[in-house]
Design a protein around this motif. Structure first.
Motif, PDB file in Angstrom:
ATOM      1  N   MET A   1       0.821  -1.206   0.000  1.00 47.90           N
ATOM      2  CA  MET A   1       0.000   0.000   0.000  1.00 47.90           C
ATOM      3  C   MET A   1       0.858   1.260   0.000  1.00 47.90           C
ATOM      4  N   THR A   2       1.905   1.289   0.834  1.00 48.37           N
ATOM      5  CA  THR A   2       2.703   2.501   0.960  1.00 48.37           C
ATOM      6  C   THR A   2       3.571   2.764  -0.268  1.00 48.37           C
ATOM      7  N   GLN A   3       3.753   1.762  -1.155  1.00 50.26           N
ATOM      8  CA  GLN A   3       4.521   1.991  -2.365  1.00 50.26           C
ATOM      9  C   GLN A   3       3.725   2.770  -3.402  1.00 50.26           C
ATOM     10  N   LYS A   4       2.421   2.890  -3.238  1.00 49.44           N
ATOM     11  CA  LYS A   4       1.603   3.555  -4.239  1.00 49.44           C
ATOM     12  C   LYS A   4       1.965   5.024  -4.392  1.00 49.44           C
ATOM     13  N   ILE A   5       2.405   5.668  -3.326  1.00 46.94           N
ATOM     14  CA  ILE A   5       2.760   7.076  -3.429  1.00 46.94           C
ATOM     15  C   ILE A   5       3.950   7.268  -4.354  1.00 46.94           C
ATOM     16  N   VAL A   6       4.923   6.382  -4.304  1.00 46.23           N
ATOM     17  CA  VAL A   6       6.090   6.481  -5.175  1.00 46.23           C
ATOM     18  C   VAL A   6       5.662   6.333  -6.630  1.00 46.23           C
ATOM     19  N   GLN A   7       4.805   5.357  -6.906  1.00 45.75           N
ATOM     20  CA  GLN A   7       4.311   5.165  -8.264  1.00 45.75           C
ATOM     21  C   GLN A   7       3.536   6.388  -8.746  1.00 45.75           C
ATOM     22  N   TYR A   8       2.736   6.954  -7.863  1.00 47.93           N
ATOM     23  CA  TYR A   8       1.932   8.122  -8.215  1.00 47.93           C
ATOM     24  C   TYR A   8       2.823   9.319  -8.550  1.00 47.93           C
ATOM     25  N   LEU A   9       3.831   9.556  -7.731  1.00 48.88           N
ATOM     26  CA  LEU A   9       4.712  10.702  -7.948  1.00 48.88           C
ATOM     27  C   LEU A   9       5.590  10.508  -9.175  1.00 48.88           C
ATOM     28  N   GLU A  10       6.125   9.298  -9.352  1.00 51.50           N
ATOM     29  CA  GLU A  10       7.042   9.050 -10.464  1.00 51.50           C
ATOM     30  C   GLU A  10       6.339   9.034 -11.815  1.00 51.50           C
ATOM     31  N   SER A  11       5.105   8.598 -11.833  1.00 48.73           N
ATOM     32  CA  SER A  11       4.403   8.500 -13.112  1.00 48.73           C
ATOM     33  C   SER A  11       3.440   9.672 -13.295  1.00 48.73           C
ATOM     34  N   HIS A  12       2.382   9.695 -12.521  1.00 44.46           N
ATOM     35  CA  HIS A  12       1.327  10.681 -12.736  1.00 44.46           C
ATOM     36  C   HIS A  12       1.812  12.116 -12.523  1.00 44.46           C
ATOM     37  N   LEU A  13       2.397  12.392 -11.365  1.00 47.42           N
ATOM     38  CA  LEU A  13       2.765  13.775 -11.059  1.00 47.42           C
ATOM     39  C   LEU A  13       3.914  14.252 -11.938  1.00 47.42           C
ATOM     40  N   HIS A  14       4.904  13.414 -12.129  1.00 49.89           N
ATOM     41  CA  HIS A  14       6.040  13.780 -12.981  1.00 49.89           C
ATOM     42  C   HIS A  14       5.556  14.122 -14.384  1.00 49.89           C
ATOM     43  N   GLN A  15       4.698  13.292 -14.947  1.00 51.28           N
ATOM     44  CA  GLN A  15       4.206  13.540 -16.294  1.00 51.28           C
ATOM     45  C   GLN A  15       3.342  14.782 -16.354  1.00 51.28           C
ATOM     46  N   LEU A 167      13.408   9.753  -3.668  1.00 45.98           N
ATOM     47  CA  LEU A 167      14.540   9.040  -3.057  1.00 45.98           C
ATOM     48  C   LEU A 167      14.361   8.948  -1.545  1.00 45.98           C
ATOM     49  N   ALA A 168      13.926  10.044  -0.937  1.00 48.86           N
ATOM     50  CA  ALA A 168      13.699  10.037   0.511  1.00 48.86           C
ATOM     51  C   ALA A 168      12.593   9.062   0.893  1.00 48.86           C
ATOM     52  N   LEU A 169      11.536   9.009   0.106  1.00 49.34           N
ATOM     53  CA  LEU A 169      10.431   8.082   0.377  1.00 49.34           C
ATOM     54  C   LEU A 169      10.889   6.633   0.267  1.00 49.34           C
ATOM     55  N   ASN A 170      11.703   6.350  -0.735  1.00 46.12           N
ATOM     56  CA  ASN A 170      12.181   4.978  -0.937  1.00 46.12           C
ATOM     57  C   ASN A 170      13.097   4.505   0.183  1.00 46.12           C
ATOM     58  N   SER A 171      13.749   5.439   0.848  1.00 47.22           N
ATOM     59  CA  SER A 171      14.717   5.057   1.883  1.00 47.22           C
ATOM     60  C   SER A 171      14.150   5.139   3.299  1.00 47.22           C
ATOM     61  N   ASP A 172      12.904   5.594   3.444  1.00 46.83           N
ATOM     62  CA  ASP A 172      12.328   5.794   4.773  1.00 46.83           C
ATOM     63  C   ASP A 172      10.891   5.275   4.785  1.00 46.83           C
ATOM     64  N   ARG A 173      10.716   4.102   5.347  1.00 48.12           N
ATOM     65  CA  ARG A 173       9.393   3.463   5.336  1.00 48.12           C
ATOM     66  C   ARG A 173       8.366   4.269   6.130  1.00 48.12           C
ATOM     67  N   LYS A 174       8.772   4.834   7.263  1.00 46.97           N
ATOM     68  CA  LYS A 174       7.843   5.610   8.072  1.00 46.97           C
ATOM     69  C   LYS A 174       7.386   6.860   7.329  1.00 46.97           C
ATOM     70  N   LEU A 175       8.331   7.558   6.704  1.00 49.23           N
ATOM     71  CA  LEU A 175       7.986   8.739   5.921  1.00 49.23           C
ATOM     72  C   LEU A 175       7.043   8.365   4.789  1.00 49.23           C
ATOM     73  N   ARG A 176       7.323   7.269   4.139  1.00 51.20           N
ATOM     74  CA  ARG A 176       6.490   6.809   3.024  1.00 51.20           C
ATOM     75  C   ARG A 176       5.054   6.553   3.474  1.00 51.20           C
TER      76      ARG A 176
END
Length: 227
Positions: A1-15, A167-176
Protein backbone atom coordinates in the motif's frame (compact mmCIF):
# COMPACT_ATOMS: atom_id res chain seq x y z
CA UNK A 1 0.00 0.00 0.00
CA UNK A 2 2.70 2.50 0.96
CA UNK A 3 4.52 1.99 -2.36
CA UNK A 4 1.60 3.55 -4.24
CA UNK A 5 2.76 7.08 -3.43
CA UNK A 6 6.09 6.48 -5.18
CA UNK A 7 4.31 5.16 -8.26
CA UNK A 8 1.93 8.12 -8.21
CA UNK A 9 4.71 10.70 -7.95
CA UNK A 10 7.04 9.05 -10.46
CA UNK A 11 4.40 8.50 -13.11
CA UNK A 12 1.33 10.68 -12.74
CA UNK A 13 2.77 13.78 -11.06
CA UNK A 14 6.04 13.78 -12.98
CA UNK A 15 4.21 13.54 -16.29
CA UNK A 16 1.79 16.25 -15.20
CA UNK A 17 4.71 18.63 -14.57
CA UNK A 18 6.22 17.76 -17.95
CA UNK A 19 2.97 18.21 -19.86
CA UNK A 20 1.50 21.21 -18.06
CA UNK A 21 4.61 23.21 -17.14
CA UNK A 22 7.87 22.04 -18.75
CA UNK A 23 6.60 21.80 -22.32
CA UNK A 24 4.94 25.21 -21.99
CA UNK A 25 8.22 26.70 -20.74
CA UNK A 26 10.10 25.18 -23.69
CA UNK A 27 7.45 26.42 -26.10
CA UNK A 28 8.08 29.98 -24.96
CA UNK A 29 11.85 29.43 -25.07
CA UNK A 30 11.99 28.40 -28.74
CA UNK A 31 14.68 30.39 -30.60
CA UNK A 32 12.43 31.96 -33.26
CA UNK A 33 9.52 32.78 -31.01
CA UNK A 34 7.35 35.69 -32.06
CA UNK A 35 5.28 35.82 -28.89
CA UNK A 36 6.85 36.14 -25.45
CA UNK A 37 5.18 34.36 -22.56
CA UNK A 38 5.35 32.05 -19.58
CA UNK A 39 6.96 34.60 -17.27
CA UNK A 40 4.22 34.40 -14.64
CA UNK A 41 2.17 31.33 -15.63
CA UNK A 42 5.10 28.91 -15.44
CA UNK A 43 6.27 29.99 -11.94
CA UNK A 44 2.63 30.05 -10.83
CA UNK A 45 2.32 26.41 -11.92
CA UNK A 46 5.62 25.45 -10.30
CA UNK A 47 4.70 26.87 -6.91
CA UNK A 48 1.25 25.30 -6.97
CA UNK A 49 3.00 21.94 -7.33
CA UNK A 50 5.27 22.98 -4.46
CA UNK A 51 2.16 23.64 -2.34
CA UNK A 52 0.88 20.15 -3.09
CA UNK A 53 4.21 18.42 -2.49
CA UNK A 54 4.88 20.43 0.66
CA UNK A 55 1.56 19.32 2.13
CA UNK A 56 2.28 15.67 1.31
CA UNK A 57 5.82 15.86 2.71
CA UNK A 58 5.25 17.96 5.86
CA UNK A 59 1.60 18.96 6.45
CA UNK A 60 2.51 21.98 8.60
CA UNK A 61 0.27 24.56 6.93
CA UNK A 62 0.58 25.79 3.36
CA UNK A 63 3.42 28.30 3.61
CA UNK A 64 5.49 26.46 6.21
CA UNK A 65 5.17 23.14 4.38
CA UNK A 66 6.03 24.65 1.01
CA UNK A 67 9.06 26.53 2.36
CA UNK A 68 10.22 23.35 4.13
CA UNK A 69 9.88 21.41 0.87
CA UNK A 70 11.97 23.98 -1.01
CA UNK A 71 14.68 23.92 1.67
CA UNK A 72 14.77 20.15 1.90
CA UNK A 73 14.44 18.98 -1.70
CA UNK A 74 15.26 21.79 -4.14
CA UNK A 75 18.91 22.42 -5.15
CA UNK A 76 21.01 23.97 -2.41
CA UNK A 77 21.01 27.51 -3.81
CA UNK A 78 17.32 27.84 -2.84
CA UNK A 79 17.83 26.96 0.82
CA UNK A 80 18.85 30.33 2.26
CA UNK A 81 16.12 32.20 0.38
CA UNK A 82 13.21 29.74 0.40
CA UNK A 83 10.79 31.96 2.34
CA UNK A 84 11.65 35.03 0.26
CA UNK A 85 11.26 33.14 -3.03
CA UNK A 86 7.95 31.68 -1.96
CA UNK A 87 6.60 35.00 -0.69
CA UNK A 88 7.58 36.81 -3.88
CA UNK A 89 6.78 34.28 -6.56
CA UNK A 90 4.03 32.08 -5.13
CA UNK A 91 1.99 34.64 -3.23
CA UNK A 92 2.52 37.24 -5.91
CA UNK A 93 1.58 35.20 -8.98
CA UNK A 94 -1.28 33.33 -7.28
CA UNK A 95 -2.91 36.21 -5.40
CA UNK A 96 -1.77 39.40 -7.14
CA UNK A 97 -1.08 38.48 -10.78
CA UNK A 98 2.69 39.04 -10.71
CA UNK A 99 5.58 38.54 -8.26
CA UNK A 100 5.72 40.77 -5.21
CA UNK A 101 8.48 43.29 -4.47
CA UNK A 102 9.51 43.61 -0.82
CA UNK A 103 11.59 46.12 1.08
CA UNK A 104 13.03 46.12 4.60
CA UNK A 105 14.56 48.84 6.78
CA UNK A 106 17.71 48.37 8.86
CA UNK A 107 19.06 50.63 11.60
CA UNK A 108 22.76 49.90 11.74
CA UNK A 109 23.80 49.23 8.17
CA UNK A 110 24.05 51.02 4.87
CA UNK A 111 21.85 51.34 2.95
CA UNK A 112 19.17 51.56 5.63
CA UNK A 113 16.48 50.45 3.19
CA UNK A 114 16.88 47.42 0.90
CA UNK A 115 14.36 46.50 -1.78
CA UNK A 116 14.14 43.10 -3.47
CA UNK A 117 12.32 43.21 -6.80
CA UNK A 118 12.15 40.57 -9.51
CA UNK A 119 13.15 39.89 -13.09
CA UNK A 120 12.52 36.78 -15.17
CA UNK A 121 13.60 35.35 -18.51
CA UNK A 122 12.45 32.43 -20.63
CA UNK A 123 15.68 31.92 -22.56
CA UNK A 124 17.26 28.46 -22.78
CA UNK A 125 20.77 29.79 -23.38
CA UNK A 126 23.42 28.79 -20.85
CA UNK A 127 24.21 32.40 -19.95
CA UNK A 128 20.57 33.17 -19.15
CA UNK A 129 20.15 29.97 -17.14
CA UNK A 130 23.30 30.84 -15.18
CA UNK A 131 21.60 33.99 -13.88
CA UNK A 132 18.86 31.97 -12.23
CA UNK A 133 18.56 32.61 -8.48
CA UNK A 134 21.05 35.48 -8.57
CA UNK A 135 20.30 38.85 -6.97
CA UNK A 136 21.09 41.42 -9.62
CA UNK A 137 21.67 45.11 -8.77
CA UNK A 138 20.47 47.73 -11.25
CA UNK A 139 22.73 50.55 -12.35
CA UNK A 140 21.76 53.79 -10.64
CA UNK A 141 19.40 52.13 -8.15
CA UNK A 142 20.97 52.19 -4.69
CA UNK A 143 19.65 49.65 -2.22
CA UNK A 144 17.70 47.70 -4.83
CA UNK A 145 18.34 44.18 -6.11
CA UNK A 146 16.37 41.93 -8.45
CA UNK A 147 15.89 38.20 -7.89
CA UNK A 148 16.33 36.63 -11.32
CA UNK A 149 14.11 33.69 -12.24
CA UNK A 150 14.86 31.65 -15.36
CA UNK A 151 11.61 29.77 -15.85
CA UNK A 152 13.21 26.78 -17.61
CA UNK A 153 15.70 26.27 -14.80
CA UNK A 154 12.91 26.67 -12.26
CA UNK A 155 10.92 23.81 -13.79
CA UNK A 156 14.02 21.62 -14.04
CA UNK A 157 14.69 22.29 -10.37
CA UNK A 158 11.12 21.30 -9.49
CA UNK A 159 11.67 17.98 -11.26
CA UNK A 160 14.95 17.58 -9.34
CA UNK A 161 13.10 18.27 -6.08
CA UNK A 162 10.46 15.67 -6.98
CA UNK A 163 13.19 13.11 -7.69
CA UNK A 164 14.89 13.92 -4.36
CA UNK A 165 11.58 13.51 -2.54
CA UNK A 166 11.04 10.11 -4.15
CA UNK A 167 14.54 9.04 -3.06
CA UNK A 168 13.70 10.04 0.51
CA UNK A 169 10.43 8.08 0.38
CA UNK A 170 12.18 4.98 -0.94
CA UNK A 171 14.72 5.06 1.88
CA UNK A 172 12.33 5.79 4.77
CA UNK A 173 9.39 3.46 5.34
CA UNK A 174 7.84 5.61 8.07
CA UNK A 175 7.99 8.74 5.92
CA UNK A 176 6.49 6.81 3.02
CA UNK A 177 3.59 5.63 5.16
CA UNK A 178 2.89 9.12 6.56
CA UNK A 179 3.02 10.73 3.14
CA UNK A 180 0.77 8.05 1.66
CA UNK A 181 -1.82 8.83 4.32
CA UNK A 182 -1.67 12.54 3.51
CA UNK A 183 -1.87 11.85 -0.22
CA UNK A 184 -4.97 9.73 0.32
CA UNK A 185 -6.51 12.58 2.28
CA UNK A 186 -5.86 15.01 -0.57
CA UNK A 187 -7.18 12.76 -3.33
CA UNK A 188 -10.28 11.44 -1.55
CA UNK A 189 -13.63 13.18 -2.27
CA UNK A 190 -14.52 15.84 0.29
CA UNK A 191 -17.93 16.44 1.94
CA UNK A 192 -19.52 19.84 1.45
CA UNK A 193 -19.13 20.37 5.19
CA UNK A 194 -15.35 20.55 4.72
CA UNK A 195 -15.74 23.94 3.02
CA UNK A 196 -14.79 26.82 5.30
CA UNK A 197 -17.72 28.94 6.43
CA UNK A 198 -21.29 27.83 7.08
CA UNK A 199 -22.62 30.22 4.43
CA UNK A 200 -20.48 28.76 1.67
CA UNK A 201 -21.25 25.23 2.77
CA UNK A 202 -24.94 26.00 2.28
CA UNK A 203 -24.37 27.66 -1.08
CA UNK A 204 -22.34 24.71 -2.38
CA UNK A 205 -24.92 22.26 -1.04
CA UNK A 206 -27.62 24.04 -3.05
CA UNK A 207 -25.47 24.19 -6.16
CA UNK A 208 -24.68 20.47 -5.99
CA UNK A 209 -28.40 19.78 -5.84
CA UNK A 210 -29.00 22.12 -8.79
CA UNK A 211 -26.19 20.50 -10.80
CA UNK A 212 -27.76 17.07 -10.26
CA UNK A 213 -31.18 18.31 -11.43
CA UNK A 214 -29.59 19.85 -14.55
CA UNK A 215 -27.31 16.91 -15.37
CA UNK A 216 -26.74 16.27 -19.05
CA UNK A 217 -28.27 13.40 -20.99
CA UNK A 218 -24.83 12.77 -22.52
CA UNK A 219 -22.85 10.12 -20.66
CA UNK A 220 -19.13 9.47 -20.44
CA UNK A 221 -17.08 6.31 -19.94
CA UNK A 222 -14.39 5.71 -17.31
CA UNK A 223 -11.81 7.48 -19.45
CA UNK A 224 -13.96 10.61 -19.75
CA UNK A 225 -14.93 9.99 -23.37
CA UNK A 226 -18.51 10.78 -24.37
CA UNK A 227 -20.70 7.79 -25.20
Amino acid sequence: MTQKIVQYLESHLHQSIVNDVLEIAHYHARPRKKTEGGFFSVPRGVFCYVDFLGHIAFSKGTTESAVSFIREYFPSEYRDYAALIYSMWRHGTVHEYKPKTYYAKFLNQSPTKISVAWVSNNDNKRKERSLHMQFLPMKGKRGKIHLCMNILQLVDDLLTALANFVLALNSDRKLRSECQRRLNGVLDPKPDTSIKGAHWQQVVLQEISLAWKNRSKTRIDKLGNTI
